[in-house]
Enzyme design. Sequence first.
Site, PDB file in Angstrom:
ATOM      1  N   CYS A 122       0.849  -1.187   0.000  1.00 54.25           N
ATOM      2  CA  CYS A 122       0.000   0.000   0.000  1.00 54.25           C
ATOM      3  C   CYS A 122       0.890   1.243   0.000  1.00 54.25           C
ATOM      4  O   CYS A 122       1.804   1.353   0.803  1.00 54.25           O
ATOM      5  CB  CYS A 122      -0.873  -0.048   1.241  1.00 54.25           C
ATOM      6  SG  CYS A 122      -1.376   1.545   1.846  1.00 54.25           S
ATOM      7  N   GLU A 123       0.611   2.148  -0.931  1.00 58.09           N
ATOM      8  CA  GLU A 123       1.474   3.333  -1.027  1.00 58.09           C
ATOM      9  C   GLU A 123       1.217   4.344   0.081  1.00 58.09           C
ATOM     10  O   GLU A 123       1.976   5.291   0.250  1.00 58.09           O
ATOM     11  CB  GLU A 123       1.323   3.999  -2.395  1.00 58.09           C
ATOM     12  CG  GLU A 123       0.011   4.725  -2.618  1.00 58.09           C
ATOM     13  CD  GLU A 123      -0.050   5.388  -3.996  1.00 58.09           C
ATOM     14  OE1 GLU A 123       0.754   5.039  -4.863  1.00 58.09           O
ATOM     15  OE2 GLU A 123      -0.913   6.251  -4.184  1.00 58.09           O
ATOM     16  N   HIS A 191      -5.647  -6.166   2.581  1.00 61.40           N
ATOM     17  CA  HIS A 191      -4.719  -5.064   2.849  1.00 61.40           C
ATOM     18  C   HIS A 191      -4.276  -5.118   4.312  1.00 61.40           C
ATOM     19  O   HIS A 191      -5.101  -4.993   5.213  1.00 61.40           O
ATOM     20  CB  HIS A 191      -5.402  -3.719   2.569  1.00 61.40           C
ATOM     21  CG  HIS A 191      -5.696  -3.490   1.127  1.00 61.40           C
ATOM     22  ND1 HIS A 191      -5.151  -2.451   0.412  1.00 61.40           N
ATOM     23  CD2 HIS A 191      -6.457  -4.185   0.251  1.00 61.40           C
ATOM     24  CE1 HIS A 191      -5.580  -2.513  -0.844  1.00 61.40           C
ATOM     25  NE2 HIS A 191      -6.381  -3.542  -0.960  1.00 61.40           N
TER      26      HIS A 191
HETATM   27 ZN    ZN Z   1      -2.730   1.609   3.500  1.00 55.25          ZN
END
Ligand code: ZN
Length: 232
Positions: A122-123, A191
């Site tokens: 995740c950026e 995520h």
């Molecule tokens: Zn994130």
Amino acid sequence: MKQKETLLNTQPVNGLSSIDETGDEHIGTSHETPMRPDAFERDDELKIELIEKHFREIMTILGLDLNDDSLAGTPKRVAKMYVQEVFSGLNPANKPEVTLFNNSYNYDQMLVEKNITFFSNCEHHFVPILGKAHVAYISNGQVIGLSKINRIVQYYAKRPQVQERLTVQIANELKTILGTEDVAVVLDAAHMCVSSRGIQDVNSKTITSQFFGKFREDAVKQEFFKYLELEK
Ligand SMILES: [Zn+2]
């Protein structure tokens, strides 16, 4: 070697009030990975050297004793992992070479490659995204080696990402390579920034999709979905 660092753009995007909010809500700003014009002026060796130095600093600030045998090699390991593995897809030089074959058996139905495992990050938090990609296309006369589809997925996954952008980047790349609009991509991912921190939901998954050409027709889309359901 003196490198001048410029400040990041801190303008609000998408009408949100702050950069923090944009990141926390996992909102991306563009289909292209935002890159600096000087992204590849430093070679990999120099990038590893600089990241090692800065990661050592981060660990020190956190209060860790870098003289400990277990920690001593961590800055270098993290730097190499960033440049050579988990973020290697930032560098176009690492883009997979793709050879196309003539569709000599005249297969004119959809080809589905499903359950392609990918790892990304995740950026907004730099923590892992673990997911599966399901990809389909209808050949316009040329076909691609199956393992190349996996490699294209991995290449775009190995960047700091938002899932929506990853989905579009894979679909656009396949359209370009195969010379057809008839491409579909579905990503189903967990995520770690949602499970290991923040809201700490370990069960939720995020599903994104991109359909082009014939895959926008209901019957074609349903056929694709049916193949995805065959076994879990
Ligand atoms: Zn994130």
